[in-house]
Write an enzyme that holds these catalytic residues in place. Structure first.
Site, PDB file in Angstrom:
ATOM      1  N   THR A  14    -102.794 -14.583 -51.486  1.00 47.14           N
ATOM      2  CA  THR A  14    -103.106 -13.195 -51.845  1.00 47.14           C
ATOM      3  C   THR A  14    -102.936 -12.961 -53.331  1.00 47.14           C
ATOM      4  OG1 THR A  14    -102.539 -12.354 -49.672  1.00 47.14           O
ATOM      5  CG2 THR A  14    -102.323 -10.802 -51.475  1.00 47.14           C
ATOM      6  N   SER A  61    -103.158 -19.466 -47.308  1.00 52.69           N
ATOM      7  CA  SER A  61    -102.137 -20.428 -46.871  1.00 52.69           C
ATOM      8  C   SER A  61    -102.003 -20.540 -45.352  1.00 52.69           C
ATOM      9  CB  SER A  61    -100.782 -20.124 -47.506  1.00 52.69           C
ATOM     10  OG  SER A  61    -100.094 -19.103 -46.827  1.00 52.69           O
ATOM     11  N   THR A  94     -98.276 -16.130 -49.025  1.00 53.01           N
ATOM     12  CA  THR A  94     -96.952 -15.862 -48.436  1.00 53.01           C
ATOM     13  C   THR A  94     -96.821 -16.416 -47.012  1.00 53.01           C
ATOM     14  OG1 THR A  94     -97.709 -13.717 -47.585  1.00 53.01           O
ATOM     15  CG2 THR A  94     -96.626 -13.725 -49.750  1.00 53.01           C
ATOM     16  N   ASP A  95     -97.964 -16.604 -46.319  1.00 49.51           N
ATOM     17  CA  ASP A  95     -97.875 -16.854 -44.876  1.00 49.51           C
ATOM     18  C   ASP A  95     -97.190 -18.175 -44.501  1.00 49.51           C
ATOM     19  OD1 ASP A  95     -98.920 -14.407 -44.315  1.00 49.51           O
ATOM     20  OD2 ASP A  95    -100.937 -15.099 -43.858  1.00 49.51           O
TER      21      ASP A  95
HETATM   22  C1  SIN Z   1    -101.902 -16.338 -47.681  1.00 51.87           C
HETATM   23  O1  SIN Z   1    -100.842 -16.659 -47.145  1.00 51.87           O
HETATM   24  O2  SIN Z   1    -102.588 -17.147 -48.347  1.00 51.87           O
HETATM   25  C2  SIN Z   1    -102.457 -14.961 -47.516  1.00 51.87           C
HETATM   26  C3  SIN Z   1    -101.403 -13.938 -47.330  1.00 51.87           C
HETATM   27  C4  SIN Z   1    -100.526 -13.757 -48.541  1.00 51.87           C
HETATM   28  O3  SIN Z   1    -100.534 -14.501 -49.508  1.00 51.87           O
HETATM   29  O4  SIN Z   1     -99.769 -12.748 -48.499  1.00 51.87           O
END
Ligand code: SIN
Length: 316
Positions: A14, A61, A94-95
């Site tokens: 993100t 991710s 974050t995932d």
């Molecule tokens: C991801 O994990 O690539 C998308 C979600 C995020 O980064 O919050």
């Protein structure tokens, strides 16, 4: 003073996301903006000493793969070996950030800081959180004595061993559980609360050699996660056993408890040579072992980290 380099490796997420409207914080596409562009959009980084960037991947991710992990570990090892590099920052979604953090700590065991950072809002947001997170991550990578893999988000420094995403959309989306964070970044200054992540056992050395040559999913030992819940059965374990799974992590209830039907299937798998580990689906605490436990516990690792640990043990 001649500062050493900080290397910023981009992997997507993100933090590199783009939405059609600046007011849209959730309807965006992750992994659109290059890491060089992200860095160029943070003028304050100009005061943070020499920084170089490299795009290692550009993915959401949730789609993290063993191939990207292998490539990332290779680039981290490459840059850590350069005497003029002080530390590494990795921009990441974050995932699955907690999984990549644990993987890198286990296989690279870095003496220099490797700092994963991220964002909950896309780069195009009215008030994106990515730029501040990157600045904070660079401050951590520059901190004298910093070592090991950590995650920095919303001004908090988490150990790779403890960090877990705990919120679906708030900016402060991570927790270190009952271990607590390593510290905070306050206006560019690191305030430490506890030690940096401890060095991992030496199996890292053999694992990294194996991993360097493995870009194919088929080469990695298959380890799956199954969960205990009301009405659980042994059906999923039976199916995985029939497919030749090599390891199973069970996200058990409470202090490692299992429905009797699931436990029977896991014991059958164990007897057939499958490595089985018990973690807990509780976000805090760890499975406390009891004498005579038939299935070993995960040594405090969450189910997703216990899975990585087991894969690396099977590789080692
Ligand atoms: C991801 O994990 O690539 C998308 C979600 C995020 O980064 O919050």
């Amino acid at each position: 003073m001649n500062l050493q380099k900080i290397v910023i490796l981009g992997t997507g997420g993100t933090i590199a996301g783009r939405a059609a409207s600046a007011s849209d914080n959730i309807g965006y596409t992750a992994a659109q903006v290059g890491v060089d562009q992200l860095v160029a959009a943070i003028p304050a980084l100009a005061d943070a000493g020499p920084v170089i960037t490299e795009q290692v991947a550009q993915i959401d991710s949730k789609d993290m793969s063993f191939a990207v992990w292998a490539q990332l570990a290779g680039r981290v090892q490459h840059f850590l070996a350069q005497p003029d590099v002080q530390g590494i920052v990795i921009t990441h979604g974050t995932d699955t950030l907690e999984e990549t953090a644990y993987f890198l700590q286990a296989v690279c065991n870095p003496a220099k800081p490797v700092v994963l950072t991220c964002a909950m809002r896309p780069a195009t947001a009215l008030a994106p959180d990515g730029p501040q997170n990157v600045l904070d991550a660079v401050a951590v990578a520059r901190h004298a004595g910093a070592t090991g893999v950590v995650a920095v988000c919303a001004g908090t420094i988490h150990s790779a061993l403890d960090v877990q995403k705990v919120h679906t959309y708030q900016l402060d989306a991570f927790s270190s559980g009952d271990g607590g964070p390593i510290g905070y970044v306050e206006e560019g200054v690191v305030r430490l609360l506890r030690n940096w992540p401890p060095a991992q056992e030496e199996r890292a050395l053999s694992a990294i050699k194996n991993i360097a040559n493995m870009v194919d999913l088929a080469d990695w030992p298959r380890v799956e996660i199954v969960m205990n819940y009301a009405g659980a059965s042994g059906a999923v374990v039976e199916a995985l056993l029939a497919q030749g799974v090599r390891g199973l992590v069970v996200a058990a209830t409470g202090n490692g408890t299992l429905h009797q039907a699931l436990e029977a299937a896991l014991l059958k798998a164990q007897a057939a040579g499958v490595k089985v580990v018990r973690a807990s689906r509780c976000p805090n605490g760890r499975v406390l072992p009891k004498p005579g436990d038939a299935i070993p516990d995960s040594q405090g690792l969450s189910p997703v980290k216990a899975r990585i640990d087991l894969m690396l043990r099977l590789l080692g």
